[in-house]
Design an enzyme around this catalytic site. Structure first.
Site, PDB file in Angstrom:
ATOM      1  N   TYR A 157      19.014  -6.886  26.862  1.00 39.90           N
ATOM      2  CA  TYR A 157      18.398  -5.581  26.578  1.00 39.90           C
ATOM      3  C   TYR A 157      19.243  -4.453  27.174  1.00 39.90           C
ATOM      4  O   TYR A 157      19.549  -3.463  26.506  1.00 39.90           O
ATOM      5  CB  TYR A 157      16.987  -5.539  27.145  1.00 39.90           C
ATOM      6  CG  TYR A 157      16.300  -4.206  27.015  1.00 39.90           C
ATOM      7  CD1 TYR A 157      15.774  -3.793  25.798  1.00 39.90           C
ATOM      8  CD2 TYR A 157      16.167  -3.352  28.112  1.00 39.90           C
ATOM      9  CE1 TYR A 157      15.141  -2.559  25.674  1.00 39.90           C
ATOM     10  CE2 TYR A 157      15.527  -2.134  28.004  1.00 39.90           C
ATOM     11  CZ  TYR A 157      15.023  -1.740  26.780  1.00 39.90           C
ATOM     12  OH  TYR A 157      14.396  -0.528  26.655  1.00 39.90           O
ATOM     13  N   ILE A 190       8.638   3.663  32.700  1.00 40.85           N
ATOM     14  CA  ILE A 190       7.685   4.519  31.977  1.00 40.85           C
ATOM     15  C   ILE A 190       6.442   3.704  31.641  1.00 40.85           C
ATOM     16  O   ILE A 190       6.526   2.515  31.322  1.00 40.85           O
ATOM     17  CB  ILE A 190       8.313   5.072  30.676  1.00 40.85           C
ATOM     18  CG1 ILE A 190       9.645   5.779  30.978  1.00 40.85           C
ATOM     19  CG2 ILE A 190       7.339   6.012  29.984  1.00 40.85           C
ATOM     20  CD1 ILE A 190       9.532   7.007  31.862  1.00 40.85           C
TER      21      ILE A 190
END
Length: 256
Positions: A157, A190
């Site tokens: 990722y 987040i």
């Protein structure tokens, strides 16, 4: 009052395409652009979350689509132009987190992650080029703060998002003569449902959060709206001399 009026009108008359708009950063971004006067096409795989994104905001048009499907980029751009006649901002936000430690990665997971996080943004930006050139538009890529540092057990990722950062810089130079700006944001920790989408248990999600907090100097988890604020400002006409930048929105994680 003048400042509030400016915010409301900042993107008036512009058409914005946001991928991964059903939840998290994508949803917050679609809503933020709509609140500032833009006509927003919200793309995602599932219709129901897109409808929730658009609820109460008539400026948002849901467009269910899998950005990794064959010919999807061309179909999506064509739909935007058929509906609105122009495209001013493309936000490449859709992304997935798959994989694990190096020895556990399997071809299907590698291909799926790269198809969503890297290949689809490339093809969608390419399909949108004529429309963006016509409008003097902006491409906004959504990367990650860990693209510039190590993320053990999530290297694939991080690598895909680091590649997106590199594309941002190269495209900024390549497309400048066409009047197209290219920028990126690099979110840190987040509050989004990406952990649930990945299938992590509550205990695993808590471990990830603890690691993130330990590497975030401001000592808290960010909100999707804080990333959306950065995206709308980088895409705004007032930022017309800003291109090639990758802006961390990470509570200081990238410099810690």
């Amino acid at each position: 009052m003048a400042a509030m009026e400016t915010d409301i009108a900042r993107h008036s008359g512009r058409t914005v395409l946001v991928t991964g708009a059903g939840t998290g950063i994508g949803r917050a971004t679609a809503r933020a652009f709509a609140d500032e006067g833009a006509r927003v096409v919200a793309v995602g795989r599932r219709p129901e979350p897109l409808e929730e994104t658009a609820d109460g905001r008539p400026g948002i048009t849901p467009l269910p689509a899998d950005i990794t499907a064959e010919n999807a980029p061309e179909r999506i751009v064509r739909s935007v132009l058929d509906s609105h006649g122009r495209l001013d901002v493309l936000v490449n936000n859709a992304g997935i987190v798959l994989g694990g430690p190096l020895g556990t990665l399997v071809p299907q997971e590698v291909e799926s992650l790269l198809a969503t996080d890297l290949v689809a943004p490339v093809l969608l930006a390419g399909a949108a080029l004529p429309a963006l050139e016509a409008s003097g538009g902006v491409i906004v890529n959504v990367g990650t703060a860990v693209g510039g540092r190590a993320w053990p057990d999530n290297s694939l990722y991080a690598a895909a998002k680091a590649a997106l950062d590199s594309l941002t810089r190269s495209w900024a130079v390549e497309l400048a003569p066409s009047g197209i700006r290219v920028v990126a944001v690099a979110p840190g920790a987040i509050d989004t449902p990406i952990g649930e989408h990945r299938g992590l248990t509550p205990e695993q999600r808590a471990e990830v959060r603890a690691w993130q907090l330990a590497h975030t100097p401001l000592g808290r988890i960010g909100r999707p709206e804080e990333v959306a604020w950065a995206i709308t400002r980088l895409a705004a006409p007032e930022a017309s001399f800003v291109t090639g930048v990758v802006l961390p929105v990470d509570g200081g994680a990238v410099v810690a």
